[in-house]
Design a protein around this motif. Sequence first.
Motif, PDB file in Angstrom:
ATOM      1  N   GLY A  99       0.510  -8.225  -4.063  1.00  0.00           N
ATOM      2  CA  GLY A  99      -0.809  -8.810  -3.846  1.00  0.00           C
ATOM      3  C   GLY A  99      -1.140  -9.875  -4.868  1.00  0.00           C
ATOM      4  N   SER A 100      -2.418 -10.263  -4.871  1.00  0.00           N
ATOM      5  CA  SER A 100      -2.931 -11.275  -5.792  1.00  0.00           C
ATOM      6  C   SER A 100      -4.219 -10.768  -6.408  1.00  0.00           C
ATOM      7  CB  SER A 100      -3.193 -12.594  -5.065  1.00  0.00           C
ATOM      8  OG  SER A 100      -3.979 -13.468  -5.855  1.00  0.00           O
ATOM      9  N   TRP A 101      -4.290 -10.751  -7.728  1.00  0.00           N
ATOM     10  CA  TRP A 101      -5.524 -10.346  -8.389  1.00  0.00           C
ATOM     11  C   TRP A 101      -6.591 -11.428  -8.267  1.00  0.00           C
ATOM     12  CZ3 TRP A 101      -2.297  -8.201 -12.974  1.00  0.00           C
ATOM     13  CH2 TRP A 101      -1.975  -6.868 -12.713  1.00  0.00           C
ATOM     14  N   LYS A 102      -6.211 -12.647  -8.006  1.00  0.00           N
ATOM     15  CA  LYS A 102      -7.197 -13.713  -7.865  1.00  0.00           C
ATOM     16  C   LYS A 102      -7.947 -13.591  -6.547  1.00  0.00           C
ATOM     17  CE  LYS A 102      -7.721 -18.739  -7.617  1.00  0.00           C
ATOM     18  NZ  LYS A 102      -7.049 -20.047  -7.706  1.00  0.00           N
ATOM     19  N   THR A 103      -7.230 -13.360  -5.456  1.00  0.00           N
ATOM     20  CA  THR A 103      -7.861 -13.304  -4.134  1.00  0.00           C
ATOM     21  C   THR A 103      -8.239 -11.899  -3.710  1.00  0.00           C
ATOM     22  OG1 THR A 103      -5.752 -13.051  -2.961  1.00  0.00           O
ATOM     23  CG2 THR A 103      -6.489 -15.297  -3.451  1.00  0.00           C
ATOM     24  N   GLY A 104      -7.644 -10.895  -4.347  1.00  0.00           N
ATOM     25  CA  GLY A 104      -7.891  -9.516  -3.941  1.00  0.00           C
ATOM     26  C   GLY A 104      -6.996  -9.053  -2.807  1.00  0.00           C
ATOM     27  N   PHE A 105      -6.108  -9.942  -2.341  1.00  0.00           N
ATOM     28  CA  PHE A 105      -5.196  -9.566  -1.258  1.00  0.00           C
ATOM     29  C   PHE A 105      -4.208  -8.505  -1.733  1.00  0.00           C
ATOM     30  CE2 PHE A 105      -0.975 -10.160   0.663  1.00  0.00           C
ATOM     31  CZ  PHE A 105      -1.273  -9.892   1.988  1.00  0.00           C
ATOM     32  N   ARG A 106      -3.903  -7.553  -0.831  1.00  0.00           N
ATOM     33  CA  ARG A 106      -2.922  -6.502  -1.141  1.00  0.00           C
ATOM     34  C   ARG A 106      -2.225  -6.096   0.153  1.00  0.00           C
ATOM     35  NH1 ARG A 106      -4.783  -0.948  -4.024  1.00  0.00           N
ATOM     36  NH2 ARG A 106      -5.424  -2.495  -5.581  1.00  0.00           N
ATOM     37  N   SER A 107      -0.929  -5.848   0.084  1.00  0.00           N
ATOM     38  CA  SER A 107      -0.188  -5.417   1.261  1.00  0.00           C
ATOM     39  C   SER A 107       0.913  -4.447   0.846  1.00  0.00           C
ATOM     40  CB  SER A 107       0.431  -6.627   1.975  1.00  0.00           C
ATOM     41  OG  SER A 107       1.102  -6.224   3.153  1.00  0.00           O
ATOM     42  N   THR A 108       1.177  -3.473   1.699  1.00  0.00           N
ATOM     43  CA  THR A 108       2.244  -2.512   1.442  1.00  0.00           C
ATOM     44  C   THR A 108       3.416  -2.783   2.371  1.00  0.00           C
ATOM     45  OG1 THR A 108       1.275  -0.924   2.998  1.00  0.00           O
ATOM     46  CG2 THR A 108       0.623  -0.744   0.681  1.00  0.00           C
ATOM     47  N   TRP A 109       4.574  -2.271   1.982  1.00  0.00           N
ATOM     48  CA  TRP A 109       5.785  -2.453   2.777  1.00  0.00           C
ATOM     49  C   TRP A 109       6.651  -1.206   2.626  1.00  0.00           C
ATOM     50  CZ3 TRP A 109      10.817  -2.160   1.141  1.00  0.00           C
ATOM     51  CH2 TRP A 109      11.800  -2.534   2.071  1.00  0.00           C
ATOM     52  N   ALA A 110       7.311  -0.793   3.712  1.00  0.00           N
ATOM     53  CA  ALA A 110       8.267   0.313   3.671  1.00  0.00           C
ATOM     54  C   ALA A 110       9.470  -0.050   4.536  1.00  0.00           C
ATOM     55  CB  ALA A 110       7.630   1.607   4.165  1.00  0.00           C
ATOM     56  N   ARG A 117      -0.791 -15.726 -14.041  1.00  0.00           N
ATOM     57  CA  ARG A 117       0.130 -14.784 -13.399  1.00  0.00           C
ATOM     58  C   ARG A 117      -0.700 -13.777 -12.614  1.00  0.00           C
ATOM     59  NH1 ARG A 117       3.005 -12.200 -18.018  1.00  0.00           N
ATOM     60  NH2 ARG A 117       4.487 -11.402 -16.508  1.00  0.00           N
ATOM     61  N   ASN A 118      -1.307 -14.267 -11.533  1.00  0.00           N
ATOM     62  CA  ASN A 118      -2.179 -13.424 -10.716  1.00  0.00           C
ATOM     63  C   ASN A 118      -1.426 -12.663  -9.630  1.00  0.00           C
ATOM     64  OD1 ASN A 118      -4.641 -14.174 -12.004  1.00  0.00           O
ATOM     65  ND2 ASN A 118      -4.571 -16.123 -10.935  1.00  0.00           N
ATOM     66  N   GLY A 119      -0.234 -13.160  -9.260  1.00  0.00           N
ATOM     67  CA  GLY A 119       0.563 -12.453  -8.278  1.00  0.00           C
ATOM     68  C   GLY A 119       1.219 -11.229  -8.894  1.00  0.00           C
ATOM     69  N   TRP A 120       1.403 -10.195  -8.078  1.00  0.00           N
ATOM     70  CA  TRP A 120       2.036  -8.973  -8.602  1.00  0.00           C
ATOM     71  C   TRP A 120       2.754  -8.248  -7.466  1.00  0.00           C
ATOM     72  CZ3 TRP A 120       0.323  -4.731  -6.004  1.00  0.00           C
ATOM     73  CH2 TRP A 120      -0.955  -4.800  -5.435  1.00  0.00           C
ATOM     74  N   TYR A 121       3.738  -7.438  -7.861  1.00  0.00           N
ATOM     75  CA  TYR A 121       4.441  -6.603  -6.873  1.00  0.00           C
ATOM     76  C   TYR A 121       5.059  -5.411  -7.576  1.00  0.00           C
ATOM     77  CZ  TYR A 121       8.976  -8.268  -8.571  1.00  0.00           C
ATOM     78  OH  TYR A 121      10.067  -8.539  -9.365  1.00  0.00           O
ATOM     79  N   CYS A 122       5.383  -4.406  -6.783  1.00  0.00           N
ATOM     80  CA  CYS A 122       6.135  -3.243  -7.254  1.00  0.00           C
ATOM     81  C   CYS A 122       7.022  -2.781  -6.109  1.00  0.00           C
ATOM     82  CB  CYS A 122       5.184  -2.121  -7.695  1.00  0.00           C
ATOM     83  SG  CYS A 122       6.057  -0.608  -8.181  1.00  0.00           S
ATOM     84  N   LEU A 123       8.298  -2.592  -6.402  1.00  0.00           N
ATOM     85  CA  LEU A 123       9.252  -2.174  -5.378  1.00  0.00           C
ATOM     86  C   LEU A 123      10.182  -1.116  -5.950  1.00  0.00           C
ATOM     87  CD1 LEU A 123      10.721  -2.579  -2.610  1.00  0.00           C
ATOM     88  CD2 LEU A 123      12.095  -4.340  -3.758  1.00  0.00           C
ATOM     89  N   HIS A 124      10.379  -0.033  -5.191  1.00  0.00           N
ATOM     90  CA  HIS A 124      11.398   0.955  -5.583  1.00  0.00           C
ATOM     91  C   HIS A 124      12.322   1.182  -4.379  1.00  0.00           C
ATOM     92  CE1 HIS A 124      10.223   4.521  -3.255  1.00  0.00           C
ATOM     93  NE2 HIS A 124       8.972   4.162  -3.458  1.00  0.00           N
ATOM     94  N   THR A 125      13.540   1.499  -4.667  1.00  0.00           N
ATOM     95  CA  THR A 125      14.525   1.731  -3.599  1.00  0.00           C
ATOM     96  C   THR A 125      15.128   3.127  -3.687  1.00  0.00           C
ATOM     97  OG1 THR A 125      16.210   0.646  -4.972  1.00  0.00           O
ATOM     98  CG2 THR A 125      15.103  -0.709  -3.313  1.00  0.00           C
ATOM     99  N   ASP A 126      14.541   3.994  -4.511  1.00  0.00           N
ATOM    100  CA  ASP A 126      15.005   5.383  -4.580  1.00  0.00           C
ATOM    101  C   ASP A 126      14.453   6.140  -3.375  1.00  0.00           C
ATOM    102  OD1 ASP A 126      16.194   4.829  -6.991  1.00  0.00           O
ATOM    103  OD2 ASP A 126      14.463   5.453  -8.173  1.00  0.00           O
ATOM    104  N   GLY A 127      15.322   6.834  -2.654  1.00  0.00           N
ATOM    105  CA  GLY A 127      14.874   7.518  -1.453  1.00  0.00           C
ATOM    106  C   GLY A 127      14.477   6.487  -0.410  1.00  0.00           C
ATOM    107  N   ARG A 128      13.264   6.594   0.098  1.00  0.00           N
ATOM    108  CA  ARG A 128      12.784   5.592   1.050  1.00  0.00           C
ATOM    109  C   ARG A 128      12.304   4.369   0.280  1.00  0.00           C
ATOM    110  NH1 ARG A 128       7.637   5.329   5.113  1.00  0.00           N
ATOM    111  NH2 ARG A 128       6.503   5.764   3.200  1.00  0.00           N
ATOM    112  N   ALA A 129      12.911   3.198   0.537  1.00  0.00           N
ATOM    113  CA  ALA A 129      12.495   1.976  -0.135  1.00  0.00           C
ATOM    114  C   ALA A 129      11.076   1.604   0.291  1.00  0.00           C
ATOM    115  CB  ALA A 129      13.456   0.843   0.201  1.00  0.00           C
ATOM    116  N   ALA A 130      10.212   1.344  -0.693  1.00  0.00           N
ATOM    117  CA  ALA A 130       8.825   0.998  -0.403  1.00  0.00           C
ATOM    118  C   ALA A 130       8.291   0.130  -1.524  1.00  0.00           C
ATOM    119  CB  ALA A 130       7.974   2.254  -0.245  1.00  0.00           C
ATOM    120  N   GLY A 131       7.286  -0.650  -1.191  1.00  0.00           N
ATOM    121  CA  GLY A 131       6.711  -1.527  -2.199  1.00  0.00           C
ATOM    122  C   GLY A 131       5.300  -1.948  -1.856  1.00  0.00           C
ATOM    123  N   ILE A 132       4.694  -2.640  -2.780  1.00  0.00           N
ATOM    124  CA  ILE A 132       3.341  -3.146  -2.619  1.00  0.00           C
ATOM    125  C   ILE A 132       3.256  -4.455  -3.379  1.00  0.00           C
ATOM    126  CG2 ILE A 132       2.474  -1.838  -4.613  1.00  0.00           C
ATOM    127  CD1 ILE A 132      -0.153  -1.462  -3.031  1.00  0.00           C
TER     128      ILE A 132
END
Length: 290
Positions: A59-70, A42-57
């Motif tokens: 990525g993958s712990w295996k590859t080190g990739f990470r991306s944000t979103w708003a 389970r190397n993939g991960w995410y976090c998303l909240h929709t309170d106020g301005r919806a934003a999230g992040i």
Amino acid sequence: MNDPLQEFREAMRLAGLLPSEAIEADGLLHRFHADGDRSGTRNGWYCLHTDGRAAGIFGSWKTGFRSTWAADGKRLNDAEHEAFAELIRAARTKAQAERRAEHEARAIEARAIWAAAGTANPTHPYLIAKGVQAHDLRQAGWALVVPLFDIHGMLWNVQRIMPDGDKRFRPGRAGGLFSPIGDLTDPALLLICEGWATGATLFEESGHPVLCAMNAGNLLPVAKAARAAWPAAELLICADNDRKTEGNPGLTAARAAAKETGARLAVPEFPEGAAGSDFNDLANLRRAAR
């Protein structure tokens, strides 16, 4: 009206990190299996909240990739970045602790298998087919049992080799582990290869101790571990020459391991049209030609 959850999901899909289950917009970090990773991870991960301005992040712990979103397309502000970063740090620490606990539990199982196994039969079909001795292998039923140690001599896992050559790895720790052949007390020259039969051939023909990394991807971790454990030893990476496979993965990995650790490189060379890829294959060709 735009659906932030769907937009976030689409951003993950475009990045190739879409979880199979529904996405939770609860502000907590969630882990999931990423396509292409080893089963059960389970190397993939995410976090998303929709309170106020919806934003999230995500990525993958295996590859080190990470991306944000708003939702509004703007960059996360400093407070949002710090909140997400703290959440990820805590989750990573927890995941690492869980992984260590799982590895230790699997190691207890592997040690029990090793302890219960008997001496390997020197006429086991796999040993006969490969033309090598059993060395310190053990046997459970029809399966040869190959021990996998770390540089401290701790057994963490085992591999089973069936009479037809089928190799069965158990879940658990694998990176940086090796199966040793020969005396590792102050070696002047230490050979590192992929498969166990290749290692047995190298030891029998050279007399030098061998660390069998079991696969190409583990050559570099084993070489790094060997460099740390035996700093006075000269290292020789003995490549698999996968010349009939696109990109020659065995040779590519061996070259990278040799370059990064300052080791020498040995590559088996085959006659035109001959089958085989490793030093065991080459030894068997030579025996057949006698």
